[in-house]
Design a protein around this motif. Structure first.
Motif, PDB file in Angstrom:
ATOM      1  N   ASP A 224       0.815  -1.219   0.000  1.00 20.18           N
ATOM      2  CA  ASP A 224       0.000   0.000   0.000  1.00 20.18           C
ATOM      3  C   ASP A 224       0.846   1.265   0.000  1.00 20.18           C
ATOM      4  OD1 ASP A 224      -2.292  -1.572   0.164  1.00 20.18           O
ATOM      5  OD2 ASP A 224      -2.278  -1.568   2.357  1.00 20.18           O
ATOM      6  N   LEU A 225       2.107   1.152   0.405  1.00 23.08           N
ATOM      7  CA  LEU A 225       2.908   2.346   0.633  1.00 23.08           C
ATOM      8  C   LEU A 225       3.174   3.118  -0.660  1.00 23.08           C
ATOM      9  CD1 LEU A 225       4.067   3.789   3.008  1.00 23.08           C
ATOM     10  CD2 LEU A 225       6.157   2.466   2.795  1.00 23.08           C
ATOM     11  N   GLY A 226       3.556   2.405  -1.722  1.00 23.73           N
ATOM     12  CA  GLY A 226       3.799   3.071  -3.000  1.00 23.73           C
ATOM     13  C   GLY A 226       2.550   3.755  -3.530  1.00 23.73           C
ATOM     14  N   HIS A 227       1.405   3.098  -3.357  1.00 26.52           N
ATOM     15  CA  HIS A 227       0.141   3.692  -3.798  1.00 26.52           C
ATOM     16  C   HIS A 227      -0.161   4.967  -3.015  1.00 26.52           C
ATOM     17  CE1 HIS A 227      -4.033   4.090  -5.024  1.00 26.52           C
ATOM     18  NE2 HIS A 227      -4.392   4.062  -3.748  1.00 26.52           N
ATOM     19  N   LEU A 228       0.065   4.938  -1.705  1.00 27.45           N
ATOM     20  CA  LEU A 228      -0.200   6.112  -0.882  1.00 27.45           C
ATOM     21  C   LEU A 228       0.704   7.285  -1.260  1.00 27.45           C
ATOM     22  CD1 LEU A 228      -0.663   4.438   2.625  1.00 27.45           C
ATOM     23  CD2 LEU A 228      -2.438   5.429   1.175  1.00 27.45           C
ATOM     24  N   LEU A 229       1.975   6.981  -1.528  1.00 33.15           N
ATOM     25  CA  LEU A 229       2.903   8.037  -1.945  1.00 33.15           C
ATOM     26  C   LEU A 229       2.485   8.639  -3.284  1.00 33.15           C
ATOM     27  CD1 LEU A 229       6.257   6.309  -0.958  1.00 33.15           C
ATOM     28  CD2 LEU A 229       5.405   8.444   0.009  1.00 33.15           C
ATOM     29  N   GLY A 230       2.097   7.784  -4.231  1.00 26.70           N
ATOM     30  CA  GLY A 230       1.655   8.269  -5.533  1.00 26.70           C
ATOM     31  C   GLY A 230       0.395   9.096  -5.431  1.00 26.70           C
ATOM     32  N   ARG A 231      -0.535   8.667  -4.586  1.00 28.18           N
ATOM     33  CA  ARG A 231      -1.778   9.405  -4.411  1.00 28.18           C
ATOM     34  C   ARG A 231      -1.538  10.757  -3.756  1.00 28.18           C
ATOM     35  NH1 ARG A 231      -6.794   6.854  -1.095  1.00 28.18           N
ATOM     36  NH2 ARG A 231      -5.887   8.038   0.645  1.00 28.18           N
ATOM     37  N   ALA A 232      -0.488  10.849  -2.938  1.00 29.33           N
ATOM     38  CA  ALA A 232      -0.157  12.124  -2.296  1.00 29.33           C
ATOM     39  C   ALA A 232       0.496  13.106  -3.257  1.00 29.33           C
ATOM     40  CB  ALA A 232       0.765  11.880  -1.103  1.00 29.33           C
ATOM     41  N   GLY A 233       0.904  12.634  -4.454  1.00 26.64           N
ATOM     42  CA  GLY A 233       1.490  13.517  -5.451  1.00 26.64           C
ATOM     43  C   GLY A 233       2.956  13.292  -5.726  1.00 26.64           C
ATOM     44  N   PHE A 234       3.593  12.347  -5.010  1.00 34.68           N
ATOM     45  CA  PHE A 234       5.015  12.097  -5.214  1.00 34.68           C
ATOM     46  C   PHE A 234       5.239  11.299  -6.505  1.00 34.68           C
ATOM     47  CE2 PHE A 234       4.749  12.634  -0.599  1.00 34.68           C
ATOM     48  CZ  PHE A 234       5.779  13.534  -0.384  1.00 34.68           C
ATOM     49  N   ASN A 235       6.401  11.521  -7.126  1.00 31.57           N
ATOM     50  CA  ASN A 235       6.787  10.706  -8.276  1.00 31.57           C
ATOM     51  C   ASN A 235       8.223  10.226  -8.097  1.00 31.57           C
ATOM     52  OD1 ASN A 235       8.472  12.905  -9.039  1.00 31.57           O
ATOM     53  ND2 ASN A 235       6.819  13.799 -10.237  1.00 31.57           N
ATOM     54  N   THR A 236       8.703   9.439  -9.077  1.00 34.14           N
ATOM     55  CA  THR A 236      10.032   8.821  -9.012  1.00 34.14           C
ATOM     56  C   THR A 236      10.199   8.124  -7.655  1.00 34.14           C
ATOM     57  OG1 THR A 236      10.792  10.760 -10.278  1.00 34.14           O
ATOM     58  CG2 THR A 236      12.454   9.159  -9.603  1.00 34.14           C
ATOM     59  N   LEU A 237       9.287   7.210  -7.372  1.00 38.47           N
ATOM     60  CA  LEU A 237       9.200   6.591  -6.050  1.00 38.47           C
ATOM     61  C   LEU A 237      10.193   5.442  -5.903  1.00 38.47           C
ATOM     62  CD1 LEU A 237       5.305   6.343  -5.770  1.00 38.47           C
ATOM     63  CD2 LEU A 237       6.787   8.182  -4.970  1.00 38.47           C
ATOM     64  N   THR A 238      10.682   5.283  -4.693  1.00 31.62           N
ATOM     65  CA  THR A 238      11.489   4.132  -4.306  1.00 31.62           C
ATOM     66  C   THR A 238      10.996   3.651  -2.956  1.00 31.62           C
ATOM     67  OG1 THR A 238      13.445   5.014  -5.437  1.00 31.62           O
ATOM     68  CG2 THR A 238      13.801   3.257  -3.840  1.00 31.62           C
ATOM     69  N   VAL A 239      10.620   2.377  -2.884  1.00 29.57           N
ATOM     70  CA  VAL A 239      10.207   1.765  -1.622  1.00 29.57           C
ATOM     71  C   VAL A 239      10.962   0.456  -1.464  1.00 29.57           C
ATOM     72  CG1 VAL A 239       8.291   0.814  -0.278  1.00 29.57           C
ATOM     73  CG2 VAL A 239       7.899   2.796  -1.751  1.00 29.57           C
ATOM     74  N   ASP A 240      11.668   0.294  -0.365  1.00 29.51           N
ATOM     75  CA  ASP A 240      12.368  -0.959  -0.102  1.00 29.51           C
ATOM     76  C   ASP A 240      12.220  -1.349   1.354  1.00 29.51           C
ATOM     77  OD1 ASP A 240      15.303  -0.159   1.227  1.00 29.51           O
ATOM     78  OD2 ASP A 240      14.451   1.406  -0.027  1.00 29.51           O
ATOM     79  N   THR A 241      12.449  -2.599   1.661  1.00 27.45           N
ATOM     80  CA  THR A 241      12.285  -3.106   3.019  1.00 27.45           C
ATOM     81  C   THR A 241      13.600  -3.669   3.531  1.00 27.45           C
ATOM     82  OG1 THR A 241      11.677  -5.360   2.361  1.00 27.45           O
ATOM     83  CG2 THR A 241       9.912  -3.728   2.473  1.00 27.45           C
ATOM     84  N   ASP A 242      13.727  -3.644   4.830  1.00 26.08           N
ATOM     85  CA  ASP A 242      14.909  -4.184   5.486  1.00 26.08           C
ATOM     86  C   ASP A 242      14.469  -4.755   6.828  1.00 26.08           C
ATOM     87  OD1 ASP A 242      17.501  -4.851   6.000  1.00 26.08           O
ATOM     88  OD2 ASP A 242      18.200  -2.824   6.385  1.00 26.08           O
ATOM     89  N   GLU A 243      15.260  -5.647   7.384  1.00 30.50           N
ATOM     90  CA  GLU A 243      14.968  -6.204   8.699  1.00 30.50           C
ATOM     91  C   GLU A 243      16.179  -6.031   9.599  1.00 30.50           C
ATOM     92  OE1 GLU A 243      13.619 -10.218   8.599  1.00 30.50           O
ATOM     93  OE2 GLU A 243      11.620  -9.700   7.853  1.00 30.50           O
ATOM     94  N   ILE A 244      15.923  -5.611  10.825  1.00 30.98           N
ATOM     95  CA  ILE A 244      16.950  -5.507  11.852  1.00 30.98           C
ATOM     96  C   ILE A 244      16.543  -6.441  12.981  1.00 30.98           C
ATOM     97  CG2 ILE A 244      18.072  -4.003  13.536  1.00 30.98           C
ATOM     98  CD1 ILE A 244      17.528  -1.647  11.665  1.00 30.98           C
ATOM     99  N   GLN A 245      17.421  -7.353  13.335  1.00 31.13           N
ATOM    100  CA  GLN A 245      17.128  -8.290  14.416  1.00 31.13           C
ATOM    101  C   GLN A 245      18.009  -7.969  15.617  1.00 31.13           C
ATOM    102  OE1 GLN A 245      17.927 -12.849  14.606  1.00 31.13           O
ATOM    103  NE2 GLN A 245      15.865 -12.629  13.761  1.00 31.13           N
ATOM    104  N   VAL A 246      17.368  -7.805  16.758  1.00 28.02           N
ATOM    105  CA  VAL A 246      18.061  -7.494  18.001  1.00 28.02           C
ATOM    106  C   VAL A 246      17.808  -8.642  18.972  1.00 28.02           C
ATOM    107  CG1 VAL A 246      18.367  -5.820  19.863  1.00 28.02           C
ATOM    108  CG2 VAL A 246      17.672  -5.042  17.585  1.00 28.02           C
ATOM    109  N   ASN A 247      18.848  -9.113  19.653  1.00 25.76           N
ATOM    110  CA  ASN A 247      18.713 -10.192  20.626  1.00 25.76           C
ATOM    111  C   ASN A 247      18.621  -9.630  22.039  1.00 25.76           C
ATOM    112  OD1 ASN A 247      18.908 -12.157  18.606  1.00 25.76           O
ATOM    113  ND2 ASN A 247      21.138 -12.128  18.683  1.00 25.76           N
ATOM    114  N   TYR A 248      17.711 -10.178  22.823  1.00 21.14           N
ATOM    115  CA  TYR A 248      17.453  -9.734  24.181  1.00 21.14           C
ATOM    116  C   TYR A 248      17.595 -10.911  25.153  1.00 21.14           C
ATOM    117  CZ  TYR A 248      15.351  -5.646  21.929  1.00 21.14           C
ATOM    118  OH  TYR A 248      15.132  -4.522  21.171  1.00 21.14           O
ATOM    119  N   PRO A 249      17.879 -10.632  26.422  1.00 23.20           N
ATOM    120  CA  PRO A 249      17.915 -11.725  27.410  1.00 23.20           C
ATOM    121  C   PRO A 249      16.580 -12.449  27.540  1.00 23.20           C
ATOM    122  CG  PRO A 249      18.984  -9.765  28.281  1.00 23.20           C
ATOM    123  CD  PRO A 249      18.315  -9.356  27.006  1.00 23.20           C
TER     124      PRO A 249
END
Length: 343
Positions: A224-249
């Motif tokens: 949905d993110l690219g669609h929302l950006l386009g609907r807001a008027g933005f162009n030349t869009l780039t959307v990418d995902t990443d994951e950060i994993q943190v270890n806890y006790p």
């Protein structure tokens, strides 16, 4: 990536805007916060914004707020990297939902001329991190921007927009305050964030109480993110995902850190109280299902990064439909020597 108790640290590499130019070199706090309980008339009222303000204010005034900054500093540095990837300088920039200034500390005054740091929490603005860039602190709700049209060359936002009730309207306002050929660079949590915690709480609550309530806030889907950006008027869009994993006790250390980050749940439909037995069961489920070999437990943070530009006539545009002189079928033959073509 490991968390405290001997296991951690993140290793890495419309009036408030009218601030006189002579005051831009020092920190000030002006206000553009919406009325209490105020939301857009078209918005779904999912989050208690007043509670979120209190959570962030509480987190910012803790004795050791830097203890919980590791995730926001990491994502802030990645936003700064994307700013440096653009070969230009930005005379006036806005950090929307800046917190304690997690992006500004990684930028320099050669790239950013002046920086408006805007957040809903006044304590975060008062305790912001050091930066060499001249800054103005603005107390403002991300859902109600007080700035004029075509004000900023750059707008950045890191791990803030996932708490906005009306994300389409927020993106439209960001587009509104950008100058033509201005750029928006943002990051927000994705749908797979804290899936380990979500599953553990649901399983424990079903087993102990016969049903479950949502304890992790809803997130936007990447589709949905690219669609929302386009609907807001933005162009030349780039959307990418990443994951950060943190270890806890353990699970309780994770929940303590989320509270210290100001990232506790503020949905209106949240359950006010979890029974002690349910919490202990959830911690046991978490450890049984996800524990690492060293006994720690992982927590996954999915991050969506987005870049969008406001239109300007100087920007590259696609050629007129039907103007191509070479078909796709002939592309593979373009660099073939003449002798080989005849074979």
């Amino acid at each position: 990536m490991l968390r405290p108790a001997g296991l951690w640290h993140f290793c890495r590499r419309p009036r408030a805007a009218r601030v006189p130019a002579e005051n831009l070199g020092r920190r000030e706090v002006t206000s553009g916060v919406s009325p209490r309980g105020g939301t857009s008339s078209r918005a779904l009222n999912i989050f208690d914004r007043d509670l979120k303000r209190k959570q962030k204010n509480w987190a910012a005034q803790q004795p050791e707020p830097t203890k919980f900054d590791y995730l926001k500093e990491e994502v802030g540095s990645r936003i700064a990297d994307r700013v440096y990837d653009i070969p230009r300088d930005f005379s006036l920039a806005l950090d929307l939902g800046c917190g304690r200034g997690y992006i500004a500390q990684y930028l320099n005054k050669e790239t950013i001329g002046k920086f408006f740091q805007a957040d809903i929490a006044e304590n975060a603005l008062k305790n912001s991190l050091e930066t060499e860039i001249p800054t103005v602190s603005v107390l403002v709700d991300e859902e109600f921007l007080p700035f004029r049209e075509n004000t900023f060359d750059l707008v950045v936002s890191s791990l803030s927009l996932h708490w906005v009730n009306d994300l389409p309207r927020a993106l439209e306002q960001i587009h509104y305050v950008l100058k033509p050929d201005g750029v928006f660079i943002g990051a927000m949590f994705g749908g797979d964030t804290l899936y380990e915690l979500r599953c553990s709480l649901q399983l424990a609550e079903m087993e102990r109480e016969g049903g479950f309530s949502p304890h992790i806030s809803p997130f936007t889907a990447v589709n949905d993110l690219g669609h929302l950006l386009g609907r807001a008027g933005f162009n030349t869009l780039t959307v990418d995902t990443d994951e950060i994993q943190v270890n806890y006790p353990g699970m309780f250390e994770l929940m303590e850190d989320l509270q210290g980050m100001g990232e506790s749940n503020c949905s209106w439909n949240r359950k006010a109280l979890l029974h002690r037995n349910t919490m202990l069961a959830a911690a046991a489920v978490y450890r049984e299902m996800y524990r690492n070999e060293d006994g720690s437990v992982p927590a996954t943070y999915q991050i969506y990064y987005m870049i969008g530009w406001k239109y300007h006539e100087s920007q590259a545009r696609p050629a007129k439909r039907g103007s191509a002189t070479v078909s796709f079928g002939e592309l593979g033959k373009l660099n073939i020597p003449e002798g080989e073509k005849s074979q």
